[in-house]
Design an enzyme around this catalytic site. Structure first.
Site, PDB file in Angstrom:
ATOM      1  N   THR A 233       0.484  15.884  41.051  1.00 12.26           N
ATOM      2  CA  THR A 233      -0.086  16.925  41.893  1.00 12.26           C
ATOM      3  C   THR A 233       0.923  17.447  42.900  1.00 12.26           C
ATOM      4  O   THR A 233       1.763  16.690  43.389  1.00 12.26           O
ATOM      5  CB  THR A 233      -1.339  16.420  42.648  1.00 12.26           C
ATOM      6  OG1 THR A 233      -1.874  17.488  43.419  1.00 12.26           O
ATOM      7  CG2 THR A 233      -1.018  15.242  43.556  1.00 12.26           C
ATOM      8  N   GLY A 234       0.796  18.701  43.193  1.00 15.52           N
ATOM      9  CA  GLY A 234       1.570  19.302  44.277  1.00 15.52           C
ATOM     10  C   GLY A 234       0.753  19.318  45.554  1.00 15.52           C
ATOM     11  O   GLY A 234       1.194  19.848  46.567  1.00 15.52           O
ATOM     12  N   SER A 235      -0.472  18.773  45.480  1.00 12.79           N
ATOM     13  CA  SER A 235      -1.355  18.653  46.630  1.00 12.79           C
ATOM     14  C   SER A 235      -1.564  20.015  47.287  1.00 12.79           C
ATOM     15  O   SER A 235      -1.919  20.976  46.626  1.00 12.79           O
ATOM     16  CB  SER A 235      -0.791  17.610  47.590  1.00 12.79           C
ATOM     17  OG  SER A 235      -1.733  17.284  48.577  1.00 12.79           O
ATOM     18  N   HIS A 236      -1.311  20.104  48.564  1.00  8.01           N
ATOM     19  CA  HIS A 236      -1.540  21.332  49.333  1.00  8.01           C
ATOM     20  C   HIS A 236      -0.326  22.259  49.316  1.00  8.01           C
ATOM     21  O   HIS A 236      -0.341  23.304  49.953  1.00  8.01           O
ATOM     22  CB  HIS A 236      -1.884  20.969  50.776  1.00  8.01           C
ATOM     23  CG  HIS A 236      -0.780  20.198  51.435  1.00  8.01           C
ATOM     24  ND1 HIS A 236      -0.604  18.849  51.206  1.00  8.01           N
ATOM     25  CD2 HIS A 236       0.211  20.582  52.264  1.00  8.01           C
ATOM     26  CE1 HIS A 236       0.459  18.446  51.888  1.00  8.01           C
ATOM     27  NE2 HIS A 236       0.971  19.475  52.535  1.00  8.01           N
TER      28      HIS A 236
END
Length: 192
Positions: free
Chosen positions: A82-85
């Site tokens: 994931t690249g998250s935010h």
């Protein structure tokens, strides 16, 4: 990026094998809907399998689903792509070893292991796991609005990886709730 993801898989699989003493540890994998995720996922899985690890692939979903999966499946470790935010062009990995976060010095030690190419060699397997119903059941069971008056909640998944889970959660909670931007889209057309 694929070569880097494969090296991460080899290094993390090796780390889990050595930490647990198991030749075929079970590592949960979940991932987001970014456009770069499929290439990273496939390379990461190849790296993990080459060490002898068993990959329990839980599919697309939010990071908390991966954390839940480690506990629910009693896995030895967990990985989230994931690249998250961060912006849509960014991507990365979140890790758990046992039931704990894997970060800081642990990452540095794993990087040194990867730089040396000091990997375990084995023949792992990939198992598809659908834990969405169990995860949604826990989420729905925890949803207890305060007060006697029913409330209406609008969930905005922002085209992120929580879209399908949130759709199922809204259905489990009842018609008074609504989901917007629930389509998983790595271009993130909403909320730019």
């Amino acid at each position: 990026f694929a070569a880097d993801a494969e090296a991460v898989g080899k290094a993390y699989g090796t780390t889990v094998i050595r930490a647990t003493g198991k030749k075929n540890p079970e590592i949960v994998l979940a991932f987001d809907g970014r456009l770069s995720t499929p290439e990273l996922r496939d390379a990461l899985i190849a790296g993990l399998l080459s060490t002898g690890a068993t990959v329990r692939n839980c599919g697309i979903g939010p990071t908390p689903m991966m954390y839940f999966s480690v506990f629910h499946l009693n896995a030895d470790a967990g990985m989230m792509i994931t690249g998250s935010h961060n912006p849509p062009t960014h991507n990365g990995f979140k890790l758990m070893l046992g039931k704990n976060s894997f970060y800081g010095e642990d990452i540095q030690t794993m990087a040194a292991l990867a730089a040396r190419g000091d990997f375990e060699i084995g023949s792992g397997k990939e198992v598809q796991e659908d834990i969405t119903d169990a995860y949604v059941k826990v989420l729905a069971g925890a949803f207890k609005p305060a007060g006697a008056k029913p409330i209406k909640v609008v969930f905005d998944a922002g085209n992120g990886s929580a879209g399908e889970i949130t759709r199922k959660l809204v259905a489990a909670l009842g018609n008074q709730h609504q989901l917007i931007n629930g389509e998983i889209d790595g271009n993130f057309p909403n909320h730019r």
